[in-house]
Enzyme design. Structure first.
Site, short mmCIF file in Angstrom:
data_model
loop_
_atom_site.label_atom_id
_atom_site.label_comp_id
_atom_site.label_asym_id
_atom_site.label_seq_id
_atom_site.Cartn_x
_atom_site.Cartn_y
_atom_site.Cartn_z
N LEU A 196 -1.20 11.53 -3.66
CA LEU A 196 -1.97 10.94 -4.79
C LEU A 196 -2.78 9.77 -4.62
O LEU A 196 -2.00 8.68 -4.34
CB LEU A 196 -1.46 10.68 -6.11
CG LEU A 196 -0.61 12.11 -6.92
CD1 LEU A 196 0.36 11.95 -8.09
CD2 LEU A 196 -1.65 13.04 -7.35
N ALA A 197 -4.04 9.75 -4.53
CA ALA A 197 -4.63 8.59 -3.68
C ALA A 197 -6.05 8.57 -4.31
O ALA A 197 -7.06 7.92 -3.70
CB ALA A 197 -4.73 8.76 -2.27
N ARG A 252 -5.49 -2.81 -11.18
CA ARG A 252 -4.63 -4.01 -11.34
C ARG A 252 -4.52 -4.87 -10.29
O ARG A 252 -4.22 -6.00 -9.98
CB ARG A 252 -3.06 -3.68 -11.66
CG ARG A 252 -2.92 -3.27 -13.18
CD ARG A 252 -1.51 -2.71 -13.53
NE ARG A 252 -1.33 -1.42 -13.22
CZ ARG A 252 -0.49 -0.68 -13.38
NH1 ARG A 252 0.60 -1.12 -13.72
NH2 ARG A 252 -0.40 0.59 -12.90
N GLN A 298 -10.83 14.55 -6.51
CA GLN A 298 -10.59 14.34 -8.02
C GLN A 298 -11.84 13.49 -8.40
O GLN A 298 -11.52 12.37 -8.42
CB GLN A 298 -9.16 13.85 -8.32
CG GLN A 298 -9.04 13.75 -9.79
CD GLN A 298 -7.64 12.74 -10.11
OE1 GLN A 298 -7.53 12.04 -9.47
NE2 GLN A 298 -7.26 13.07 -11.28
N GLY A 342 8.03 5.00 -15.26
CA GLY A 342 8.47 6.07 -16.46
C GLY A 342 9.91 5.93 -16.11
O GLY A 342 10.64 6.12 -15.48
N GLU A 401 6.66 7.69 -20.18
CA GLU A 401 6.00 6.38 -19.56
C GLU A 401 6.38 5.17 -20.17
O GLU A 401 6.45 5.23 -21.43
CB GLU A 401 4.34 6.62 -19.43
CG GLU A 401 3.83 7.50 -18.28
CD GLU A 401 4.52 7.43 -17.22
OE1 GLU A 401 4.13 6.53 -16.39
OE2 GLU A 401 5.28 8.18 -16.58
N ASN A 455 11.49 7.07 -12.89
CA ASN A 455 10.61 8.05 -12.04
C ASN A 455 10.13 7.09 -10.79
O ASN A 455 9.30 6.35 -10.93
CB ASN A 455 9.87 8.49 -12.88
CG ASN A 455 8.82 9.75 -11.88
OD1 ASN A 455 9.25 9.98 -11.11
ND2 ASN A 455 7.58 9.71 -12.49
N ALA A 510 -15.82 -31.73 42.16
CA ALA A 510 -15.69 -32.21 41.04
C ALA A 510 -17.02 -32.57 40.34
O ALA A 510 -17.90 -33.01 41.26
CB ALA A 510 -15.08 -33.49 40.81
N ARG A 540 -24.10 -32.31 42.66
CA ARG A 540 -24.25 -33.40 41.75
C ARG A 540 -25.01 -34.47 42.50
O ARG A 540 -25.09 -34.54 43.56
CB ARG A 540 -22.93 -34.09 41.39
CG ARG A 540 -22.12 -34.54 42.50
CD ARG A 540 -20.66 -35.01 42.18
NE ARG A 540 -20.01 -35.50 43.47
CZ ARG A 540 -18.78 -35.45 43.76
NH1 ARG A 540 -17.98 -34.57 43.08
NH2 ARG A 540 -18.38 -36.17 44.94
C1 UD1 Z 1 3.41 6.88 -12.06
C2 UD1 Z 1 4.34 7.51 -12.81
C3 UD1 Z 1 5.69 6.91 -13.35
C4 UD1 Z 1 6.15 6.54 -12.25
C5 UD1 Z 1 5.29 5.55 -11.35
C6 UD1 Z 1 6.22 5.29 -9.88
C7 UD1 Z 1 2.85 9.20 -14.06
C8 UD1 Z 1 2.00 9.47 -15.24
N1 UD1 Z 1 3.56 8.02 -14.13
O1 UD1 Z 1 3.02 5.62 -12.90
O2 UD1 Z 1 6.54 7.81 -14.22
O3 UD1 Z 1 7.30 5.57 -12.50
O4 UD1 Z 1 4.09 6.16 -10.78
O5 UD1 Z 1 5.44 4.31 -9.03
O6 UD1 Z 1 2.60 9.81 -12.94
N2 UD1 Z 1 -3.88 8.72 -9.00
C9 UD1 Z 1 -4.92 9.73 -8.88
N3 UD1 Z 1 -5.43 10.25 -9.87
C10 UD1 Z 1 -5.41 9.76 -11.01
C11 UD1 Z 1 -4.56 8.84 -11.50
C12 UD1 Z 1 -3.61 8.13 -10.42
O7 UD1 Z 1 -4.72 10.27 -7.82
O8 UD1 Z 1 -6.25 10.17 -12.19
C13 UD1 Z 1 -3.00 8.36 -8.01
C14 UD1 Z 1 -2.99 6.98 -8.01
O9 UD1 Z 1 -4.06 6.44 -6.79
C15 UD1 Z 1 -1.55 6.26 -7.33
C16 UD1 Z 1 -0.72 7.36 -8.05
O10 UD1 Z 1 -1.68 8.44 -8.55
O11 UD1 Z 1 -1.48 6.25 -6.20
C17 UD1 Z 1 -0.06 6.77 -9.20
O12 UD1 Z 1 -0.80 6.35 -9.89
P1 UD1 Z 1 -0.52 4.89 -10.93
O13 UD1 Z 1 -1.64 4.86 -11.91
O14 UD1 Z 1 -0.33 3.76 -9.97
O15 UD1 Z 1 0.69 5.51 -11.61
P2 UD1 Z 1 2.00 4.61 -12.43
O16 UD1 Z 1 1.25 4.05 -13.68
O17 UD1 Z 1 2.41 3.77 -11.52
CA CA Z 2 1.80 3.15 -9.61
#
Ligand code: UD1
Ligand code: CA
Length: 460
Positions: free
Chosen positions: A7-8, A14, A82, A149, A164, A179, A428, A445
């Protein structure tokens, strides 16, 4: 069969940065690069990276041929777009068309969790296979669970619910089991529940954690070393992750026979390679694709980046970038190898000597106060104190050549393009503007003039 989804796509608000969060670096690698590298050790059949916020930038960074990451690794990275970031569950929903008919497990990793050890992922997958549950998730018991979470389980580690932090009641927040953001799903089961996700939470997002809530049974596996699951959401956590990584890297090298005299003041990227019996002095930083051969003493106060350092080299209070240094050479104090420098064996590069795009043969010395740029210098050459290559005419850079065993006098200026032969002595203070043949003394020189009895008019 295992597929990995990372997931990236999130922006990482923040971080307060224009750079997507997952591209922030710790120890020479971006967060996402680390997440991917860790997952590759599970020998996945497919690797899908979900990108969204500044997707092009993330893709370009990951496909950069200069990074070791993807160039040689199999399988090829697949990017899943996405376009709107509606949550982690929504992100995995985008994978549905890509994994249609896939019969295997899906390992999901958060791109912002950079410190997971490959063994941890392997253990998670193993447990998942062993118990044949629909999902197995990684959890940790944290002394400070804030922001994560919370995972609620029964006595058999079967997940009842993940809530969460922001959706937790005060009582639920007391649960310290969190989590980690690392999940192993039986893909077909996950695919079935993904369309059912709802955004009825504080953030109005589709949560992947809700998919776990819908799957029966899902099992939680606690991690041994809670530091591994640190998620990077802000700059403070970025610094914490860096600190943890540094401790790991340094204890690895110490156990491999490297002396760190004051580990706390040293930083080492984990792209660096060090042979046994190297001594790293305080305030020294080793970065990028650097390799240090055995017997070297680096520091105090040195920065070595993307450089190959031969055996028994010393480098004191110096900066060495993108260069190659031969065995037994002494560098510094206060030398600067600025890039594309190749120094031969047993050379000496001393105080306030700057080298750029320059080759030095073995046993050549440039001991004090010199600038050598775009130069090819032979063996056993002595570069006199204050020798300068005037390599730039204001428009173009020009080359300088100096043959074996030649000596440049103190304060000589070599106006490039220029070629100095072998066994040449330059007097030199000379400014050399024309090529010099082998085996000669050259003086360029004006002759000293003495006028006896001469005084300033005003003093008469
Ligand atoms: C998430 C988990 C939380 C866990 C924590 C651990 C959920 C709802 N919550 O929270 O339970 O304790 O990670 O680190 O999953 N991302 C996407 N698409 C989106 C949103 C996020 O790709 O629409 C990716 C972000 O780039 C990131 C990752 O998902 O790499 C996690 O997203 P983030 O918003 O940091 O979740 P947390 O609030 O940390
Ligand atoms: Ca996170």
């Amino acid at each position: 069969m295992v597929a990995v989804a990372i997931l990236a796509a999130g922006r990482g608000t923040r971080m307060k940065s224009t750079l997507p969060k997952v591209l922030h670096q710790i120890g020479g690698r971006s967060l996402i690069e680390r997440a991917i590298l860790g997952s590759l050790e599970t020998s996945p059949n497919r690797v899908l990276v979900i990108v969204g916020y500044q997707a092009e930038q993330v893709k370009t960074a990951l496909l950069d041929p200069n990074r070791s990451l993807v160039s040689n690794s199999l399988p090829k990275l697949e990017f899943v777009e996405q376009t709107e970031q509606l949550g982690t569950g929504h992100a995995i929903q985008q994978v549905l068309p890509h994994l249609e008919g896939f019969q295997g497990d899906l390992l999901v990793l958060n791109g912002d969790v950079p410190l997971l050890r490959p063994q941890t992922l392997q253990r998670l997958i193993q447990t998942h296979k062993q118990h044949q549950h629909a999902a197995t998730i990684l959890t940790a018991q944290l002394s400070d669970p804030q922001g994560y979470g919370r995972v609620f389980c029964n006595g058999q580690n079967i997940v009842q619910q993940i809530i969460e932090d922001r959706d937790c009641s005060a009582a639920q927040k007391q649960n310290r089991r969190v989590n980690a953001g690392v999940y192993c799903f039986r893909w077909q089961d996950l695919a079935n529940v993904l369309p059912e996700l709802q955004a009825n939470n504080d953030q109005k997002e589709y949560y992947l954690t809700d998919a776990v809530n819908l799957l029966q049974p899902a099992m939680a596996v606690d991690i041994e070393d809670e530091q591994e699951i640190l998620g990077v959401n802000d700059r403070e956590q970025l610094a914490t992750a860096y600190e943890i990584l540094q401790r790991r890297i340094k204890s690895y090298w110490m156990s491999a026979g490297v002396t760190l005299i004051d580990p706390a003041s040293v930083t080492i990227d984990d792209t660096v390679k060090i042979q046994p019996d190297v001594v790293i002095e305080p305030q020294t930083h080793l970065r990028g694709q650097t390799a240090i051969a055995s017997g070297c003493r680096i520091g105090p106060g040195s920065l070595i980046e993307n450089s190959q350092i031969g055996e028994n080299v010393t480098a004191m209070y110096s900066v060495v970038s993108n260069s190659i240094v031969g065995a037994e050479t002494q560098i510094g104090p206060y030398a600067h190898l600025r890039g594309q420098v190749e120094v031969g064996a047993a050379c000496r590069i001393g105080n306030f000597v700057e080298l750029k795009n320059t080759k030095l043969g073995a046993e050549t010395k440039a001991a004090h106060l010199s600038y050598l740029g775009d130069a090819t210098i032979g063996e056993k050459v002595n570069i006199g104190c204050g020798t300068i290559t005037a390599n730039y005419d204001g428009v173009k850079k020009h080359p300088t050549k100096i043959g074996d065993r030649s000596k440049t006098g103190a304060d000589s200026v070599l106006v490039a393009p220029i070629a100095i032969g072998q066994d040449v002595n330059i007097a030199a203070g000379s400014t050399i503007t024309e090529d010099v043949p082998d085996d000669c003394l050259v003086i360029a020189r004006s002759r000293q003039v003495v006028k006896p009895g001469w005084r300033l008019k005003s003093k008469e």
